[in-house]
Design an enzyme around this catalytic site. Structure first.
Site, PDB file in Angstrom:
ATOM      1  N   CYS A  49       0.737  -1.296  -0.057  1.00  0.00           N
ATOM      2  CA  CYS A  49      -0.129   0.037   0.183  1.00  0.00           C
ATOM      3  C   CYS A  49       0.961   1.399  -0.165  1.00  0.00           C
ATOM      4  CB  CYS A  49      -0.918  -0.054   1.177  1.00  0.00           C
ATOM      5  SG  CYS A  49      -0.137  -0.160   2.684  1.00  0.00           S
ATOM      6  N   HIS A 105      -2.509   0.855   7.017  1.00  0.00           N
ATOM      7  CA  HIS A 105      -2.677   0.747   5.605  1.00  0.00           C
ATOM      8  C   HIS A 105      -2.415   2.128   5.266  1.00  0.00           C
ATOM      9  CE1 HIS A 105      -4.253  -0.472   1.691  1.00  0.00           C
ATOM     10  NE2 HIS A 105      -5.288   0.535   1.673  1.00  0.00           N
ATOM     11  N   ASP A 129      -8.025   4.412  -3.075  1.00  0.00           N
ATOM     12  CA  ASP A 129      -7.164   3.842  -2.688  1.00  0.00           C
ATOM     13  C   ASP A 129      -6.471   2.903  -3.547  1.00  0.00           C
ATOM     14  OD1 ASP A 129      -5.675   1.829  -1.177  1.00  0.00           O
ATOM     15  OD2 ASP A 129      -7.053   1.127   0.141  1.00  0.00           O
TER      16      ASP A 129
END
Lengths: 678, 319
Positions: free
Chosen positions: A434, A477, A493
């Site tokens: 991420c 995250h 995202d």
């Protein structure tokens, strides 16, 4: 050394068994503190324990005052050298343990031993400041039983050395104490902290950090430690809505993304103090308001100690409470680092319209990039910008399409990057997690003139009992927020593009092929979630732990007030508590007293009992004993009035007198009994 | 009468009503008192400190420990009380001693059947002794006889003050106690002094020196014992034969050895009685027959320990 008493009475000696039990207790209550103590103090403690044990075997000699003083100084020096202070919680705990062990070494009298026991209670409590888990509680109870038992042992005669009866007494007394303890726990009115105390140092804890260099979040992904639990009232967000914001990173220096220190803000002309609005002042910047369409979640969070001030919030935070504030980038911030379990209530959700108008300074920060470097990425940004013009959504779609359909991989074992890291990632290695994707997307957006920032927090969490979401460190995250004119900030995202199952099902499923989930934590039960019995045991235990946290550990003045408001609506809860407290303590005392005194069977000494029975019989036959009449006179009177009873009376009286006046012969009690019952 | 004395008298009266003197006393809620010990107060203080830790650290389990300590304190109250309740003290014999010695009172302590009562301390408190001079008894459901000593300072009947019985078992946080009067007394004989044995009926100015040569009384020689007085040694024989012999006299009828109060040396009555008592003890160990004249009363000549005790009893009660 720690309080000497000069008294004419010689001190009472401590039995060997009691001394030994005190050594065991010392080791037991100090054990939870071992990870915190400097090695020197541990060595000192070990030395004193061994010395004490040697003394117990009647070898060696007691340390003289020179050695004792030297040991005290050595302990203090070691503590100051290790922590830099004698204050502070860890240093205080180390001081306490040193004092405790040294006191054990110089223990002579029963008075010293009692003091040691009391210190034991205190050291046990110190251990609780660092952990209050269920295993720790069970361990604490064991320590308490031991402490009570050795108090009993201290008062036993030196000839008795059997351990089990003493332990049994200790256990029984502990059990007898529990009912009142529970009552007091529930009913004693709780008060807020009276003064500021040094708190446990959590700086070394794994958790989010305020900067994101490649590798940070990957490190977190190896930890199955609990981050927080959220209990929802009403609607539960779906997995792809579970974005818990904690940190916003505005700055990039070519290597790492970071939140920005005061200096960074001052250098661009912003007062860092104005970035937070503390309770109860309202933010001076416009806050979007709820309308009927906005989805708002209502939840309570119990946050594990993190050593950081960030309070994770689902989506953007718009309201605050005592001891916390809302930041300019819509996060919730605690005034102090969270060093103890923290509980808070929040309402937040998917509001829209954060910063419809972007202030100039914020726009400037959100476009900040190093002057040069990562030229290939900058070129790509320009190319995309030309293709999409002002269509920000199109721009982003294009990037996500690229992540989705080109050879990008989501991995917890990305290759090491150097030089122009974003270039290397986007065009060469194409492997990352991420942080890499979020960083790259933000860079692209900023290079194309679109305000954007990296947001770090937690994504996902495990839903339990349909209302609790449990978030662990590996749920950490990072994602991106970009700004659209007229709309405000919007979340995107990029990880969802490259590894949709990371968002839908969590990290484990995203890296299932790779097998890198919790690689380092081979004993973590989370790792074996697919073995059904391990998992069901784990779930049961977690549930227990959750209830423990909610019912016991978070029982403070607020939850107490809430509970009693609910039970006794419309009454002042303090009055209710005081009344209940008095009533129940009295009830416990009365019940205990009745159980112990057993007024329904008042027992007399057997001799007395038999004699009274004899008097009763005589009374029934017409010769009651006169008040104040001596047994001998009574017997003589019986003989005179009723000669046929005289023999029995004389027998009974002579046995009775022999028994009472201490000239008894063996079997007299039996003879008395037989004589009475004739 | 001073205020303190008045108070003491009132306290005594109250105790006598509450726990009347008796040869056998079973302790019950009427006769037991209980208060925390110093250690008990310290324990509570630690509980308060733990409570403060709980408040300031918002630490629920610290609250738990603090409340546990308070609850344990409460349990200790009952358990300590129960450790003494039901104990039966019975007076047994008491030994006579000389003034200045410790009189031993035999007391039986019976625990309640099936109960593990222990750590019962009995005695007359004396703060200069370890445990205040109390004797530890562990009845454990049985009867145990113990000897408790009380200093006997004056001759005559010694009725000790109320007997203290206390316990801090099991935790030492509370002390339960009682004062019982077991109606015990013992006769204290006059104190002893070092004397030389008189061996004849006569007394000179120095009380012991004159030894008549009369052949009627002379019974023969015997070997010297280390306990013998120098006055009995026949120095003439020693000069002649190097034999250390003691002249023995027979107490013949009418000419027995009489100890006489009026002739006893000493500045006052107590010294005289003490001298007489010391003589009785020495004579009682020997074979001598002697009698005692004490003012108007006379104890006929006799011999041996029991006779000595009879004489001592008379001396103890003389006034």
């Amino acid at each position: 050394m720690f309080g000497k008493k000069n008294n004419t009475t010689p001190p009472k000696a401590v039995t060997r068994a009691a001394s030994f039990s005190l050594v065991i207790i010392l080791v037991m209550v100090s054990l939870p503190l071992v990870p915190l103590l400097p090695p020197g103090i541990l060595a000192l403690a070990a030395l004193t324990v061994i010395w004490r044990l040697t003394l117990l075997r009647s070898r060696g000699s007691n340390p003289g005052w020179i050695i004792r003083t030297a040991l005290v100084i050595a302990a203090l020096v070691m503590i100051v050298m290790h922590y830099g202070t004698l204050l502070g919680l860890e240093a205080g705990a180390a001081t306490l343990v040193s004092a405790y062990t040294l006191k054990l070494l110089e223990m002579r009298s029963r008075r010293d031993a009692l003091l040691l026991c009391f210190l034991g209670f205190f050291v046990a409590v110190t251990g609780l400041l660092f952990s209050q888990s269920i295993p720790m509680t069970i361990y604490l109870l064991t320590c308490l039983v031991m402490l009570v038992s050795s108090l009993v042992g201290l008062h036993q005669s030196s000839e008795k050395t059997a351990v089990l009866p003493v332990l049994k007494t200790g256990m029984v007394m502990t059990l007898q104490s529990l009912p009142l303890m529970v009552l007091l726990f529930v009913l004693v009115p709780r008060i807020p902290p009276l003064w500021v105390v040094p708190l446990p140092d959590n700086s070394a804890k794994t958790g989010l950090s305020d900067e994101m260099a490649p590798g940070d979040i990957a490190r977190l992904s190896q930890s199955a430690e609990l981050a927080f639990r959220a209990t929802f009232t009403g609607a539960i967000p779906s997995p792809d809505e579970r974005y818990w914001r904690a940190v916003v990173m505005h700055f990039f220096d070519g290597r790492r993304w970071f939140q920005g220190e005061s200096d960074d803000w001052i250098s661009i002309g912003v007062d860092p103090n104005k970035l937070v609005s503390w309770y109860p002042t309202d933010p001076y910047w416009p806050v979007p308001s709820e309308d009927e369409e906005s989805v708002v979640y209502d939840y309570d969070i119990i946050l594990e100690p993190s050593g950081r001030p960030w309070l994770p919030v689902l989506g953007s935070a718009t309201e605050t409470f005592e001891g916390a504030g809302v930041t300019r980038d819509w996060r919730l911030l605690a005034k102090d680092n969270v060093d103890l379990l923290k509980q808070y209530h929040m309402r937040s959700g998917q509001l829209e319209g954060f910063d419809r108008e972007l202030p100039y300074w914020l726009k400037k920060v959100s476009l900040q990039l190093p002057k040069n470097g990562n030229e290939r990425t900058r070129a790509l940004a320009q190319e995309l910008k030309q293709r999409h013009g002002d269509n920000v959504s199109g721009f982003i779609e294009d990037v996500l399409y690229r992540f989705r359909f080109q050879q990008y991989y989501y991995t917890l074992r990305p290759p090491l990057l150097d030089g122009n890291r974003i270039d290397r990632f986007l065009f060469d290695t194409k492997r990352g997690f991420c942080a890499h994707y979020a960083g790259a997307l933000t860079f692209l957006l900023r290079a194309a003139g679109i305000p954007a920032r990296v947001v770090a927090g937690y994504q996902g969490g495990e839903l339990k009992d349909g209302k609790i979401i449990q978030v662990r460190q590996f749920d950490a995250h990072a994602w991106v927020e970009f700004w659209q004119p007229g709309y405000g900030w919007e979340r995107v995202d990029p990880t969802a593009a490259v590894a949709p199952n990371r968002i839908e099902e969590g990290l484990e499923s995203a890296v299932a092929m790779e097998g890198s989930f919790l690689e380092g934590a081979i004993f973590s039960p989370i790792r074996y979630r697919d073995i059904s019995w391990v998992n069901s045991l784990r779930l049961k235990y977690e549930n227990l732990e959750y209830q423990w946290q909610r019912m016991v550990l978070s029982y403070d003045e607020n939850s107490q007030k809430d509970l009693f408001k609910k039970l006794f609506p419309g009454q002042d809860s303090l009055m209710v508590l005081t009344r209940l407290l008095i009533i129940s303590v009295l009830a416990v005392m009365v019940v205990t007293a009745v159980m112990l005194i057993k007024p329904w069977k008042q027992r007399m000494a057997p001799t007395e009992r038999y004699y009274r029975r004899f008097c009763k019989r005589m009374a029934r036959k017409g010769i009651p004993r006169k008040p104040g009449e001596g047994p001998e006179d009574y017997a003589r009177r019986i003989m005179g009035e009723r000669p046929e009873l005289g023999r029995q009376a004389m027998q009974v009286t002579s046995f009775y007198i022999r028994l009472v006046y201490g000239e008894e012969q063996s079997g007299d009690l039996g003879k008395l009994k037989r004589a009475v019952l004739v | 009468m001073s205020v303190i004395k008045q108070q003491q008298a009132r306290w005594k009266k109250w105790l006598n009503r509450r726990i009347p003197p008796a040869r056998s006393v079973t302790l019950n809620q009427k006769s037991l008192f209980i208060l925390p010990t110093k250690a008990g107060y310290s324990f509570l203080l630690v509980a308060v400190l733990v409570f403060l830790a709980g408040v300031n650290y918002r630490n629920s389990l610290s609250f738990g420990v603090s409340f546990f300590m308070v609850a344990l304190f409460q349990v200790a109250l009952w358990q300590t009380w129960r450790n003494l309740a039901g104990i039966t003290l019975t007076a047994r014999k008491a030994d006579s001693v000389h003034a200045g010695q410790l009189a031993g009172f035999h007391i039986a302590c019976r625990g309640e059947e099936g109960r593990q009562q222990q750590g019962v301390m009995i005695g007359w408190p004396d703060t200069t002794q370890p445990d205040e001079g109390l004797v530890r008894v562990d009845p454990l459901g049985e009867e145990i006889e113990t000897t408790v000593s009380c200093p006997a300072s004056k001759r005559g009947w010694l009725s000790p003050s109320r007997l203290r019985i206390e316990t801090i078992y099991p935790l030492g946080l509370f002390r339960a106690w009682s004062w019982v009067d077991l109606d015990q007394r013992t006769l204290v004989w006059p104190g002893l002094q070092t004397v030389e044995t008189v061996a004849s009926t006569g007394f000179g100015e120095e009380g012991h020196r004159i030894v008549p040569d009369g052949m009627d009384d002379f019974a023969g020689f015997r070997a010297f014992n280390p306990t013998d007085s120098a006055a009995q040694v026949d120095w003439k024989v020693l000069a002649r034969s190097d034999e250390l012999l003691v002249r023995q006299f027979h107490g013949l009828a009418g000419e027995d050895l009489w100890l006489n109060y009026d002739e006893a040396p000493g500045r006052d009555m107590e010294e005289k009685l003490s001298w007489l008592a010391s003589q009785c003890v020495q004579l009682g160990n020997g074979t001598q027959i002697w009698g005692l004249r004490l003012g108007g009363q006379a104890i006929e000549p006799g011999q041996g320990t029991s006779h000595a005790h009879r004489c001592l009893d008379a001396l103890a009660l003389y006034h």
